[in-house]
Design a protein around this motif. Structure first.
Motif, short mmCIF file in Angstrom:
data_model
loop_
_atom_site.label_atom_id
_atom_site.label_comp_id
_atom_site.label_asym_id
_atom_site.label_seq_id
_atom_site.Cartn_x
_atom_site.Cartn_y
_atom_site.Cartn_z
N ARG A 18 33.00 -47.59 112.44
CA ARG A 18 31.77 -48.12 111.88
C ARG A 18 30.80 -48.50 113.00
NH1 ARG A 18 33.75 -52.38 109.32
NH2 ARG A 18 34.55 -51.06 107.66
N HIS A 19 31.34 -49.13 114.05
CA HIS A 19 30.49 -49.54 115.18
C HIS A 19 29.88 -48.31 115.86
CE1 HIS A 19 29.27 -51.86 118.76
NE2 HIS A 19 29.57 -50.73 119.40
N LEU A 20 30.70 -47.27 116.11
CA LEU A 20 30.21 -46.10 116.83
C LEU A 20 29.17 -45.33 116.04
CD1 LEU A 20 33.49 -44.76 118.48
CD2 LEU A 20 31.58 -45.89 119.62
N ARG A 21 29.23 -45.39 114.74
CA ARG A 21 28.23 -44.70 113.94
C ARG A 21 26.90 -45.45 113.92
NH1 ARG A 21 33.04 -43.00 110.75
NH2 ARG A 21 33.11 -40.74 110.92
N GLU A 22 26.97 -46.74 114.19
CA GLU A 22 25.74 -47.54 114.29
C GLU A 22 25.22 -47.58 115.72
OE1 GLU A 22 26.92 -51.32 112.81
OE2 GLU A 22 27.04 -50.68 110.71
N ASN A 23 26.12 -47.57 116.69
CA ASN A 23 25.78 -47.64 118.10
C ASN A 23 26.81 -46.79 118.84
OD1 ASN A 23 24.81 -48.29 120.59
ND2 ASN A 23 25.33 -50.46 120.49
N PRO A 24 26.42 -45.64 119.43
CA PRO A 24 27.40 -44.63 119.86
C PRO A 24 28.21 -44.96 121.10
CG PRO A 24 25.20 -43.94 120.43
CD PRO A 24 25.04 -45.20 119.63
N TYR A 25 28.34 -46.23 121.45
CA TYR A 25 29.22 -46.59 122.56
C TYR A 25 29.72 -48.02 122.37
CZ TYR A 25 24.85 -48.62 124.38
OH TYR A 25 23.69 -49.32 124.53
N PHE A 98 32.98 -43.76 123.29
CA PHE A 98 31.64 -43.19 123.20
C PHE A 98 31.65 -41.89 122.41
CE2 PHE A 98 33.69 -41.32 126.87
CZ PHE A 98 33.27 -40.00 126.88
N LEU A 99 30.50 -41.56 121.85
CA LEU A 99 30.32 -40.30 121.15
C LEU A 99 29.75 -39.25 122.12
CD1 LEU A 99 28.82 -41.42 117.70
CD2 LEU A 99 31.22 -41.03 118.34
N PRO A 100 30.02 -37.97 121.89
CA PRO A 100 29.60 -36.93 122.84
C PRO A 100 28.09 -36.81 123.00
CG PRO A 100 30.51 -35.96 120.83
CD PRO A 100 30.83 -37.42 120.79
N GLU A 101 27.33 -37.34 122.05
CA GLU A 101 25.88 -37.24 122.16
C GLU A 101 25.33 -37.98 123.37
OE1 GLU A 101 24.32 -40.60 119.07
OE2 GLU A 101 25.81 -39.20 118.31
N LEU A 102 26.12 -38.90 123.95
CA LEU A 102 25.67 -39.63 125.13
C LEU A 102 25.85 -38.83 126.41
CD1 LEU A 102 26.98 -43.28 124.53
CD2 LEU A 102 24.75 -42.32 124.00
#
Length: 301
Positions: A18-25, A98-102
């Motif tokens: 839930r956190h990563l979908r709101e803030n990707p890290y 982190f998500l790969p978009e970063l």
């Protein structure tokens, strides 16, 4: 704490997702633990787990790595993992999710390559030598300073430092892959319990009895039960059950397999046994878990 009560609480992986979908890290920096216990879990996004000091083990899917300080574990999205920290003096760790978009789009594939189990001689593990420690420590500190800030420039700084850290990891993995692999280089499990955990993690879908395990390790079954419980906090049966259920959750959420097929794939000899044990551990039947999981993924795209 009863298993039924555990099922009513938000799971750590759900909270992180839930956190990563709101803030990707997400980041925890130099957290010191004396009695830290995290259940088997998986989550979206990548994880960099840096173990500063202490003793313990880290399980990723079917591999167990011994930890002794200055160890780095790289975890792929949706990989089942768990740490077992055993140092009485306490253990210190830094965790980055982190998500790969970063990651820089032009070089994303190469920067994320070390997370691929097939790309590294030693698996998703690095022991950070003295030459690289100062640079790694500097980047971790600056990342946390940016993570703790509130401004937009802090988010930009975090992304820059993250990409620099991934570049350092890539270089270290490349250097390791070019160097001849010696027996002493391999991050082997550091105890008989680690070897048992790896054996179970690799064969969780098979029928495994205590007698079979005792014969394989040439030890008394009562002794290995005592040893295993003392280090992990789980009985051998509980450990195997939790691994099976965690893999079942992944299949229920991210595959089209029928529930009966999933039951057999993760080591249950009947649908009824699987449904009973799944509800005992998770708190809801696998049918409801799958329905909830599909609704969640539909909403989150």
């Amino acid at each position: 704490m009863q298993l039924g009560n555990l099922a009513q609480q938000p799971r750590p992986d759900m909270i992180l997702n839930r956190h990563l979908r709101e803030n990707p890290y997400f980041m925890k920096y130099e957290v010191m633990d004396t009695h830290f216990q995290m259940d088997f879990h998986m989550h979206i996004g990548y994880e960099i787990y840096f173990f500063h000091q202490g003793e313990g083990s880290f399980l990723v899917e079917d591999r167990v790595y011994g930890l002794a300080g200055n160890d780095m574990i790289l975890v792929n999205p949706l990989a089942v993992h768990k740490s077992f920290l055993s140092s009485a003096q306490g253990c210190t760790r830094t965790v980055i999710n982190f998500l790969p978009e970063l990651v820089d789009a032009k070089h994303r594939d190469r920067l994320l390559q070390p997370f691929d189990l097939k790309s590294m001689v030693k698996g998703q593990y690095l022991c950070i030598g003295a030459d690289a420690q100062q640079r790694i420590f500097y980047l971790l500190k600056r990342m946390y300073e940016a993570y703790s800030g509130q401004s937009g420039s802090d988010e930009m700084a975090f992304c820059i430092y993250l990409n620099e850290l991934l570049l350092e990891i890539y270089r270290l993995s490349e250097a390791d892959s070019e160097r001849p692999l010696l027996q002493t280089d391999t991050p082997m499990p550091n105890s008989i319990v680690d070897n048992m955990m790896q054996y179970l993690a690799e064969r969780y879908a098979n029928k495994i009895s205590l007698d079979h395990l005792a014969d394989h390790f040439f030890l008394n079954k009562h002794y290995i039960c005592h040893l295993f419980k003392k280090k992990t906090g789980y009985t051998i049966t509980q450990f195997l059950l939790h691994i099976r259920i965690r893999h079942a959750k992944k299949y229920l959420t991210y595959s089209d397999l029928s529930i009966s097929e999933i039951a057999g794939k993760v080591g249950f000899n009947s649908f009824s046994n699987f449904a009973h044990d799944f509800k005992k551990v998770v708190g809801i039947p696998p049918t409801i878990y799958r329905k909830n999981g599909l609704q969640l993924t539909d909403k989150q795209g």
